[in-house]
Design a protein around this motif. Sequence first.
Motif, PDB file in Angstrom:
ATOM      1  N   TRP A   1       0.996   5.010   0.893  1.00 55.69           N
ATOM      2  CA  TRP A   1       0.267   6.060   1.612  1.00 55.69           C
ATOM      3  C   TRP A   1       0.622   7.425   1.066  1.00 55.69           C
TER       4      TRP A   1
ATOM      5  N   ALA B   1      -5.191  -2.439   9.824  1.00 54.32           N
ATOM      6  CA  ALA B   1      -5.238  -2.318   8.370  1.00 54.32           C
ATOM      7  C   ALA B   1      -6.153  -1.191   7.897  1.00 54.32           C
TER       8      ALA B   1
ATOM      9  N   ALA C   1      -3.588  -3.190  -3.248  1.00 52.93           N
ATOM     10  CA  ALA C   1      -2.422  -2.306  -3.105  1.00 52.93           C
ATOM     11  C   ALA C   1      -1.979  -1.788  -4.464  1.00 52.93           C
TER      12      ALA C   1
ATOM     13  N   THR D   1       0.835  -1.197   0.000  1.00 52.57           N
ATOM     14  CA  THR D   1       0.000   0.000   0.000  1.00 52.57           C
ATOM     15  C   THR D   1       0.875   1.253   0.000  1.00 52.57           C
TER      16      THR D   1
ATOM     17  N   SER E   1      -2.533  -6.034   4.489  1.00 52.96           N
ATOM     18  CA  SER E   1      -2.613  -6.330   5.923  1.00 52.96           C
ATOM     19  C   SER E   1      -3.974  -6.886   6.321  1.00 52.96           C
TER      20      SER E   1
ATOM     21  N   ASP F   1      -5.415  -0.873   4.176  1.00 55.82           N
ATOM     22  CA  ASP F   1      -4.109  -1.417   3.764  1.00 55.82           C
ATOM     23  C   ASP F   1      -4.376  -2.882   3.381  1.00 55.82           C
TER      24      ASP F   1
ATOM     25  N   CYS G   1      -3.671  -9.285  -1.398  1.00 53.33           N
ATOM     26  CA  CYS G   1      -4.871  -8.519  -1.070  1.00 53.33           C
ATOM     27  C   CYS G   1      -6.095  -9.410  -1.306  1.00 53.33           C
TER      28      CYS G   1
END
Lengths: 408, 74
Positions: free
Chosen positions: A179, B61, A368, A177, B12, B9, A329
């Motif tokens: 940010w 997450a 992600a 991911t 996660s 996320d 994911c």
Amino acid sequence: MMADGLVIDPGPALLAGVLDGPGLAAHRRRAGELRRVTGEDVARAAEAAGLRGRGGAAFPFARKLRTVLDQPGRRPVVVVNLSEGEPLSAKDHALALVAPHLVLDGALSVARAIGARRTHVVLPGDRPAVRLSVLDALEQRDDTGSVRCHVASPRFVAGQEQAVLELVSGRENLPVTAWRPAAVSGVGGRPTLLSNAETWAQLGFLLQHGLDAYRRSGTVDEPGTTLLTVSAPGRPRHVREAEHGRAMGDVVPELGHPAGADLVLLGGFHGSWVPRDELARTPVSVEGLRSRGHALGAGVVQLLGVEECPVRRTTEIVRTLAGESAGRCGPCRLGLPALWAALEDLGAGRSDAAEVERLATLVTGRGACAHPDGTSRLVRSLLSVTPEEVAAHARGVCTLTDAMCPAP
Amino acid sequence: MTDQRLRVDWPSCTARGVCHELLPEMIDLDDWGYPVTSRDPVPPELVGFARTAVRLCPQLALRLVEVSGPGPRR
């Protein structure tokens, strides 16, 4: 010319030196010695040239560069992404074979201009000829002290920006991911300027030959050229340099062959289906395609044989893409196989378009990286461009002469 | 004007579903129990609940991020 199974046609700018070979001496005769420029020079030139990233997202390069320049403090990092995860694309592959020094000129002069601490070159794990050619080119130069090479995993998502940053940072070559944008915080938290090989080659041409030479191709609104990878049944893949503004049918005469299927895959596995006649009339242009709801993506144009069914082809591609999920994911790991299964059911007359549409919408934006989004885009383009054929499949009928379809 | 939006996320997230229990107004669950978060900004009256959902995610997450303008669905 033919190289590594590709036909690489000479072109007006990036591919002008195809017949001179990839060596540094021949390159310097064409492009001159590396120009000294500042970051501001590069940003202005990229702005004036309207240069967009060529990895698929078509993001304006100058904006990315200015974001990097605006970060205070730490010295930036440059990344040359040669991994080309899209299996149908071979443009970066072709550049590595015939014009590696143009790619390196672009990356190394920008790296010098912005005071980059390192330049990372990311090579594909599944295209050995690219690795050899780029390593050869690096050995010929005396300005590669800051260069570090890496080899990407031979998988689709390994070339995605975040996955490449992970690799360069010494971690597993898989998406995570983001940010913050890489231009703000990338490798080791440093502002990172990551672009694919074609983007760096475009910069190399722009900086070495100048804005006037760059503007000699293309239109006033969209100067320059773009690289396409054209594949058609029974023929080797062609890499061609297309001037912006020309009709796609002029650059890709294969679109006019009467024996082709009605739909063309544009952009690659993460691309979309476009009617062949419509594409032939559309100019090669980010804006021109965008205004018609299409995207050039990675510059792939794949033609189908007349006996190939786009529903079946889409199902096969989604099966491949489901297998290419990194599995990190949940919505991608579980959603793409479900989407594949729904397409198989549709092809066998056991399901309808609504379930396919629901799953394609469900996975979008939930990973992600853009792997689920790209897969969804392909599937939704099938549903919108040929609803009759999709409906026929839902009734267990393929109106084309595809012997393999519907799936038994 | 910056808005607060929910972001997951994804590597996660393990579909524990706590976020949906704590903030059903903005978080749905998909076929496999993974969150489907609203694309809209978190309205002021729900920000406290959203913070709780972020804090209590067993995988850490879920995040609240400040974005200006319309954001992608993440």
